[in-house]
Design a protein around this motif. Structure first.
Motif, mmCIF file in Angstrom:
data_model
loop_
_atom_site.group_PDB
_atom_site.id
_atom_site.type_symbol
_atom_site.label_atom_id
_atom_site.label_comp_id
_atom_site.label_asym_id
_atom_site.label_seq_id
_atom_site.Cartn_x
_atom_site.Cartn_y
_atom_site.Cartn_z
ATOM 1 N N LEU A 148 26.983 27.308 2.840
ATOM 2 C CA LEU A 148 27.192 25.988 2.246
ATOM 3 C C LEU A 148 28.630 25.506 2.436
ATOM 4 O O LEU A 148 28.873 24.309 2.623
ATOM 5 C CB LEU A 148 26.874 26.025 0.751
ATOM 6 N N LEU A 149 29.548 26.429 2.412
ATOM 7 C CA LEU A 149 30.965 26.074 2.538
ATOM 8 C C LEU A 149 31.438 26.040 3.986
ATOM 9 O O LEU A 149 32.602 25.781 4.251
ATOM 10 C CB LEU A 149 31.818 27.069 1.744
ATOM 11 N N GLY A 150 30.526 26.312 4.912
ATOM 12 C CA GLY A 150 30.897 26.284 6.321
ATOM 13 C C GLY A 150 31.672 27.497 6.780
ATOM 14 O O GLY A 150 32.262 27.495 7.857
ATOM 15 N N ARG A 151 31.671 28.552 5.957
ATOM 16 C CA ARG A 151 32.404 29.759 6.319
ATOM 17 C C ARG A 151 31.623 30.640 7.278
ATOM 18 O O ARG A 151 32.179 31.527 7.924
ATOM 19 C CB ARG A 151 32.753 30.559 5.065
ATOM 20 N N SER A 152 30.316 30.412 7.360
ATOM 21 C CA SER A 152 29.457 31.156 8.276
ATOM 22 C C SER A 152 28.413 30.204 8.848
ATOM 23 O O SER A 152 27.855 29.392 8.111
ATOM 24 C CB SER A 152 28.756 32.303 7.555
ATOM 25 N N THR A 178 28.451 37.406 9.352
ATOM 26 C CA THR A 178 29.432 37.172 10.411
ATOM 27 C C THR A 178 29.124 38.132 11.547
ATOM 28 O O THR A 178 29.075 39.351 11.337
ATOM 29 C CB THR A 178 30.861 37.414 9.905
ATOM 30 N N LEU A 179 28.934 37.604 12.737
ATOM 31 C CA LEU A 179 28.521 38.432 13.864
ATOM 32 C C LEU A 179 29.650 39.300 14.404
ATOM 33 O O LEU A 179 30.797 38.875 14.495
ATOM 34 C CB LEU A 179 28.015 37.540 15.004
ATOM 35 N N THR A 180 29.298 40.518 14.749
ATOM 36 C CA THR A 180 30.163 41.387 15.524
ATOM 37 C C THR A 180 29.462 41.621 16.857
ATOM 38 O O THR A 180 28.308 41.217 17.043
ATOM 39 C CB THR A 180 30.388 42.735 14.820
ATOM 40 N N VAL A 181 30.136 42.262 17.776
ATOM 41 C CA VAL A 181 29.534 42.527 19.087
ATOM 42 C C VAL A 181 28.223 43.292 18.939
ATOM 43 O O VAL A 181 27.233 42.999 19.616
ATOM 44 C CB VAL A 181 30.517 43.325 19.978
#
Length: 233
Positions: free
Chosen positions: A63-67, A74-77
């Motif tokens: 909602l806050l645009g953080r993700s 949050t994606l990692t490899v």
């Protein structure tokens, strides 16, 4: 509240296909107040943020645009799936053309990114990657715009500005990539030093990339034909 919240709040409601009045009732506030939240006129409290996240089944970070992911991850490899990891579910059906072009592009990118790995330049990898991501972004917006019911609030940049902004950014990325590739040390960027690793011939491509080299050669040929046609118009 940040600038992303009003946009995402509006997007979620419209994607759900409900009116502002209905959403306001479900969230326990007046329509006027929800309108102010969606327009960014007023900031909401933490309790409304949590209530909204629960109602739309998304995370507060989303909602806050953080993700960019609805669950807030949050994606990692290691999190990013392989393009063909979906197996049969990832097989494109219908016209041969999309399947052919997808393979040409995907196989060519395998070679391109392997060469970037060999070059050992973080700056070159970053500029090339940004250029390609911007290209995909531009074309995704074109395809997205086909259906007029798709919500513009999906994006932060207005439609009329997205293509010229992305094109300008692509020009910068392209110029930076060429500078780094030619040995220029741009501020904060390392030039390519392992030039011997990038000795390329059609024979070496076939030897090193037996599965993908023909795709790259066909992509080069098709692209040059298209570029030459554009120059003649």
């Amino acid at each position: 509240m940040n600038a992303d919240f009003p946009r995402i709040l509006t997007l979620l409601r419209k994607e759900k296909g409900i009116s502002q009045k209905h959403a306001a009732g479900e969230l326990g506030i007046s329509q006027a107040l929800l309108s102010h939240y969606e327009k960014g006129i007023r900031e909401c409290g933490l309790d409304f943020l949590v209530r909204t996240a629960d109602y739309y089944h998304v995370s507060c970070d989303y909602l806050l645009g953080r993700s960019p992911d609805r669950d807030g991850s949050t994606l990692t490899v290691d999190d990013i799936p392989d393009p063909d990891a979906a197996g049969k579910d990832n097989v494109m059906k219908g016209s041969v053309l999309p399947v052919l072009n997808k393979k040409l592009i995907a196989n060519s990118l395998n070679i391109l990114f392997d060469l970037l790995q060999r070059a050992g330049s973080r700056a070159l990898t970053q500029e090339v990657s940004s250029f390609l991501m911007l290209a995909v972004y531009r074309m995704f917006r074109v395809v997205y715009s086909v259906n007029p019911k798709n919500q513009d609030s999906f994006f932060t940049i207005p439609r009329r500005l997205s293509s010229p902004y992305a094109a300008a950014a692509m020009e910068v990325c392209g110029a930076n990539a060429e500078a780094v590739a030619s040995g220029e040390a741009l501020e904060g960027q390392d030039p390519v030093e392992k030039t011997e690793e990038l000795a390329i011939t059609t024979e070496s491509l076939a030897e090193q990339y037996p599965l993908f080299s023909s795709s790259l050669l066909n992509l080069v040929q098709n692209s040059e034909h298209r570029a030459a046609e554009g120059a003649r118009r």
